[in-house]
Design a protein around this motif. Structure first.
Motif, mmCIF file in Angstrom:
data_model
loop_
_atom_site.group_PDB
_atom_site.id
_atom_site.type_symbol
_atom_site.label_atom_id
_atom_site.label_comp_id
_atom_site.label_asym_id
_atom_site.label_seq_id
_atom_site.Cartn_x
_atom_site.Cartn_y
_atom_site.Cartn_z
ATOM 1 N N LEU A 30 29.238 12.835 -54.028
ATOM 2 C CA LEU A 30 29.422 11.405 -54.284
ATOM 3 C C LEU A 30 30.443 10.804 -53.331
ATOM 4 C CD1 LEU A 30 29.366 11.219 -58.181
ATOM 5 C CD2 LEU A 30 27.506 10.814 -56.569
ATOM 6 N N TYR A 41 25.385 2.605 -50.927
ATOM 7 C CA TYR A 41 25.690 3.391 -52.123
ATOM 8 C C TYR A 41 26.520 2.574 -53.095
ATOM 9 C CZ TYR A 41 27.320 7.040 -55.221
ATOM 10 O OH TYR A 41 27.608 7.771 -56.351
ATOM 11 N N ARG A 42 26.157 2.603 -54.364
ATOM 12 C CA ARG A 42 26.850 1.844 -55.408
ATOM 13 C C ARG A 42 27.366 2.793 -56.496
ATOM 14 N NH1 ARG A 42 27.003 -1.177 -51.804
ATOM 15 N NH2 ARG A 42 25.739 -3.025 -51.529
ATOM 16 N N PRO A 43 28.601 3.285 -56.334
ATOM 17 C CA PRO A 43 29.163 4.168 -57.364
ATOM 18 C C PRO A 43 29.454 3.395 -58.644
ATOM 19 C CG PRO A 43 30.813 3.662 -55.722
ATOM 20 C CD PRO A 43 29.533 3.041 -55.247
ATOM 21 N N SER A 44 29.596 4.130 -59.720
ATOM 22 C CA SER A 44 29.912 3.497 -60.997
ATOM 23 C C SER A 44 31.356 2.993 -60.999
ATOM 24 C CB SER A 44 29.734 4.505 -62.135
ATOM 25 O OG SER A 44 30.756 5.494 -62.075
ATOM 26 N N TYR A 45 31.620 2.106 -61.923
ATOM 27 C CA TYR A 45 32.972 1.571 -62.111
ATOM 28 C C TYR A 45 33.951 2.719 -62.379
ATOM 29 C CZ TYR A 45 36.836 -1.064 -64.127
ATOM 30 O OH TYR A 45 38.078 -1.583 -64.382
ATOM 31 N N THR A 46 33.545 3.657 -63.215
ATOM 32 C CA THR A 46 34.403 4.793 -63.566
ATOM 33 C C THR A 46 34.748 5.617 -62.333
ATOM 34 O OG1 THR A 46 33.408 4.890 -65.754
ATOM 35 C CG2 THR A 46 34.585 6.851 -65.028
ATOM 36 N N THR A 47 33.762 5.871 -61.485
ATOM 37 C CA THR A 47 33.994 6.647 -60.270
ATOM 38 C C THR A 47 34.965 5.922 -59.354
ATOM 39 O OG1 THR A 47 31.813 7.679 -60.401
ATOM 40 C CG2 THR A 47 32.875 7.669 -58.247
#
Length: 78
Positions: A30, A41-47
Motif C-alpha cells: 500500500l 491510488y486512493r487510500p482509506s482515511y484510516t491509512t
C-alpha cells in the motif's frame, strides 16, 4: 482531484517506504502504491491517518489538490 505527496514527505523526512510500512503498520504494498501511483491510488482515511501520525505531519500534508481538467475552459483543454 488530488495527488498524494507521500514520496515527497518521506524524502523531506529522510525516511524510506519500508521504514514507513514498519512504523505505521500499513502494508508495504500500500505504501508502494501511494508512492508509485500518486495521481490514481486512493487510500482509506484510516491509512492516511496512520501514515500522517508516523510522519508527524497533518494529514493534509499528504496530498495536494489538483485542478480538475473538466473545469478548464474549452479553449485551454488539450
Amino acid at each position: 482531484m488530488y495527488r498524494l505527496r507521500v514520496k515527497e514527505v518521506l524524502e523531506q523526512k529522510g525516511r524510506t517506504q519500508s521504514w514507513l510500512a514498519r512504523k505505521s503498520g500499513v502494508h508495504d504494498q500500500l505504501i508502494s502504491k501511494m508512492i508509485k501511483e500518486p495521481d490514481s491510488y486512493r487510500p482509506s482515511y484510516t491509512t492516511l491517518a496512520q501514515v500522517a501520525k508516523v510522519l508527524r505531519v497533518p494529514m493534509e500534508a499528504l496530498f495536494e489538490e489538483l485542478p480538475d481538467p473538466e473545469d478548464e475552459p474549452d479553449d485551454v483543454k488539450r
